[in-house]
Write a protein that holds these residues in place. Structure first.
Motif, PDB file in Angstrom:
ATOM      1  N   UNK A   1      20.428  21.431  80.183  1.00  0.00           N
ATOM      2  CA  UNK A   1      21.006  21.971  78.970  1.00  0.00           C
ATOM      3  C   UNK A   1      21.088  23.494  79.015  1.00  0.00           C
ATOM      4  N   UNK A   2      20.032  24.127  79.509  1.00  0.00           N
ATOM      5  CA  UNK A   2      19.976  25.584  79.520  1.00  0.00           C
ATOM      6  C   UNK A   2      20.963  26.195  80.508  1.00  0.00           C
ATOM      7  N   UNK A   3      21.083  25.612  81.681  1.00  0.00           N
ATOM      8  CA  UNK A   3      21.940  26.168  82.721  1.00  0.00           C
ATOM      9  C   UNK A   3      23.306  25.499  82.804  1.00  0.00           C
ATOM     10  N   UNK A   4      23.585  24.590  81.885  1.00  0.00           N
ATOM     11  CA  UNK A   4      24.851  23.868  81.828  1.00  0.00           C
ATOM     12  C   UNK A   4      25.159  23.176  83.156  1.00  0.00           C
ATOM     13  N   UNK A   5      24.149  22.451  83.664  1.00  0.00           N
ATOM     14  CA  UNK A   5      24.281  21.655  84.879  1.00  0.00           C
ATOM     15  C   UNK A   5      24.001  20.194  84.536  1.00  0.00           C
ATOM     16  N   UNK A   6      24.993  19.475  84.057  1.00  0.00           N
ATOM     17  CA  UNK A   6      24.742  18.095  83.612  1.00  0.00           C
ATOM     18  C   UNK A   6      24.371  17.151  84.749  1.00  0.00           C
ATOM     19  N   UNK A   7      24.560  17.554  85.995  1.00  0.00           N
ATOM     20  CA  UNK A   7      24.164  16.719  87.118  1.00  0.00           C
ATOM     21  C   UNK A   7      22.640  16.520  87.152  1.00  0.00           C
ATOM     22  N   UNK A   8      21.901  17.438  86.536  1.00  0.00           N
ATOM     23  CA  UNK A   8      20.443  17.313  86.479  1.00  0.00           C
ATOM     24  C   UNK A   8      20.003  16.144  85.603  1.00  0.00           C
ATOM     25  N   UNK A   9      20.831  15.735  84.649  1.00  0.00           N
ATOM     26  CA  UNK A   9      20.525  14.542  83.864  1.00  0.00           C
ATOM     27  C   UNK A   9      20.464  13.318  84.776  1.00  0.00           C
ATOM     28  N   UNK A  10      21.451  13.215  85.656  1.00  0.00           N
ATOM     29  CA  UNK A  10      21.478  12.095  86.596  1.00  0.00           C
ATOM     30  C   UNK A  10      20.300  12.168  87.563  1.00  0.00           C
ATOM     31  N   UNK A  11      19.994  13.363  88.007  1.00  0.00           N
ATOM     32  CA  UNK A  11      18.873  13.540  88.935  1.00  0.00           C
ATOM     33  C   UNK A  11      17.551  13.136  88.301  1.00  0.00           C
ATOM     34  N   UNK A  12      17.400  13.377  87.008  1.00  0.00           N
ATOM     35  CA  UNK A  12      16.157  12.986  86.338  1.00  0.00           C
ATOM     36  C   UNK A  12      16.008  11.469  86.304  1.00  0.00           C
ATOM     37  N   UNK A  13      17.091  10.738  86.050  1.00  0.00           N
ATOM     38  CA  UNK A  13      17.044   9.272  86.088  1.00  0.00           C
ATOM     39  C   UNK A  13      16.681   8.785  87.482  1.00  0.00           C
ATOM     40  N   UNK A  14      17.291   9.397  88.491  1.00  0.00           N
ATOM     41  CA  UNK A  14      17.055   8.968  89.870  1.00  0.00           C
ATOM     42  C   UNK A  14      15.615   9.235  90.283  1.00  0.00           C
ATOM     43  N   UNK A  15      15.077  10.404  89.964  1.00  0.00           N
ATOM     44  CA  UNK A  15      13.697  10.714  90.328  1.00  0.00           C
ATOM     45  C   UNK A  15      12.695   9.842  89.579  1.00  0.00           C
ATOM     46  N   UNK A  16      12.986   9.531  88.316  1.00  0.00           N
ATOM     47  CA  UNK A  16      12.096   8.661  87.553  1.00  0.00           C
ATOM     48  C   UNK A  16      12.059   7.263  88.171  1.00  0.00           C
ATOM     49  N   UNK A  17      13.215   6.738  88.514  1.00  0.00           N
ATOM     50  CA  UNK A  17      13.263   5.423  89.145  1.00  0.00           C
ATOM     51  C   UNK A  17      12.643   5.426  90.525  1.00  0.00           C
ATOM     52  N   UNK A  18      12.846   6.491  91.271  1.00  0.00           N
ATOM     53  CA  UNK A  18      12.275   6.597  92.608  1.00  0.00           C
ATOM     54  C   UNK A  18      10.750   6.623  92.564  1.00  0.00           C
ATOM     55  N   UNK A  19      10.202   7.222  91.511  1.00  0.00           N
ATOM     56  CA  UNK A  19       8.750   7.237  91.352  1.00  0.00           C
ATOM     57  C   UNK A  19       8.167   5.842  91.235  1.00  0.00           C
ATOM     58  N   UNK A  20       8.829   4.980  90.491  1.00  0.00           N
ATOM     59  CA  UNK A  20       8.342   3.610  90.336  1.00  0.00           C
ATOM     60  C   UNK A  20       8.757   2.704  91.489  1.00  0.00           C
ATOM     61  N   UNK A  21       9.788   3.079  92.201  1.00  0.00           N
ATOM     62  CA  UNK A  21      10.182   2.297  93.363  1.00  0.00           C
ATOM     63  C   UNK A  21       9.209   2.521  94.521  1.00  0.00           C
ATOM     64  N   UNK A  22       8.780   3.764  94.688  1.00  0.00           N
ATOM     65  CA  UNK A  22       7.851   4.094  95.770  1.00  0.00           C
ATOM     66  C   UNK A  22       6.430   3.676  95.435  1.00  0.00           C
ATOM     67  N   UNK A  23       5.983   3.985  94.211  1.00  0.00           N
ATOM     68  CA  UNK A  23       4.607   3.665  93.798  1.00  0.00           C
ATOM     69  C   UNK A  23       4.648   2.845  92.517  1.00  0.00           C
ATOM     70  N   UNK A  24       4.687   1.522  92.622  1.00  0.00           N
ATOM     71  CA  UNK A  24       4.767   0.692  91.412  1.00  0.00           C
ATOM     72  C   UNK A  24       3.407   0.554  90.726  1.00  0.00           C
ATOM     73  N   UNK A  25       3.075   1.501  89.867  1.00  0.00           N
ATOM     74  CA  UNK A  25       1.828   1.438  89.120  1.00  0.00           C
ATOM     75  C   UNK A  25       1.943   0.350  88.060  1.00  0.00           C
ATOM     76  N   UNK A  26       0.989  -0.538  88.050  1.00  0.00           N
ATOM     77  CA  UNK A  26       1.020  -1.679  87.139  1.00  0.00           C
ATOM     78  C   UNK A  26       0.144  -1.375  85.922  1.00  0.00           C
ATOM     79  N   UNK A  27       0.669  -1.560  84.687  1.00  0.00           N
ATOM     80  CA  UNK A  27      -0.159  -1.343  83.509  1.00  0.00           C
ATOM     81  C   UNK A  27      -1.283  -2.369  83.432  1.00  0.00           C
ATOM     82  N   UNK A  28      -2.349  -2.009  82.759  1.00  0.00           N
ATOM     83  CA  UNK A  28      -3.525  -2.880  82.705  1.00  0.00           C
ATOM     84  C   UNK A  28      -3.237  -4.209  82.002  1.00  0.00           C
TER      85      UNK A  28
END
Length: 82
Positions: free
Chosen positions: A25-52
């Motif tokens: 939003x600050x730098x007017x780079x909307x591609x970072x929105x997509x990158x945030x989704x990808x990194x969030x999903x990659x975090x759970x794809x690599x390390x699937x932490x299971x809730x208790x």
């Protein structure tokens, strides 16, 4: 190496996504929105932490990985940055 708990992983990934959303939003780079989704999903794809609450489910790790892949798919399909 100690495993990261589900709560810690969610907090870290959400804070990373929040920083990327603010930067997008600050730098007017909307591609970072997509990158945030990808990194969030990659975090759970690599390390699937299971809730208790789901420790006794037989396929919990598979479902966590599938949800991570769906987050990556959303980041690739949404056209906010293009």
């Amino acid at each position: 190496m100690k495993n990261i708990s589900f709560r810690t992983q969610v907090i870290v990934l959400l804070s990373l996504a929040l920083v990327l959303w603010i930067c997008a939003t600050a730098f007017d780079l909307p591609l970072l929105f997509n990158l945030s989704w990808i990194l969030y999903g990659l975090g759970f794809l690599i390390h699937p932490a299971i809730p208790s609450i789901c420790q006794d489910m037989p396929n919990a790790e598979r479902y966590i990985r599938i949800s991570g892949a769906l987050c990556i798919l959303v980041g690739l399909i949404l056209r906010t940055g293009i």
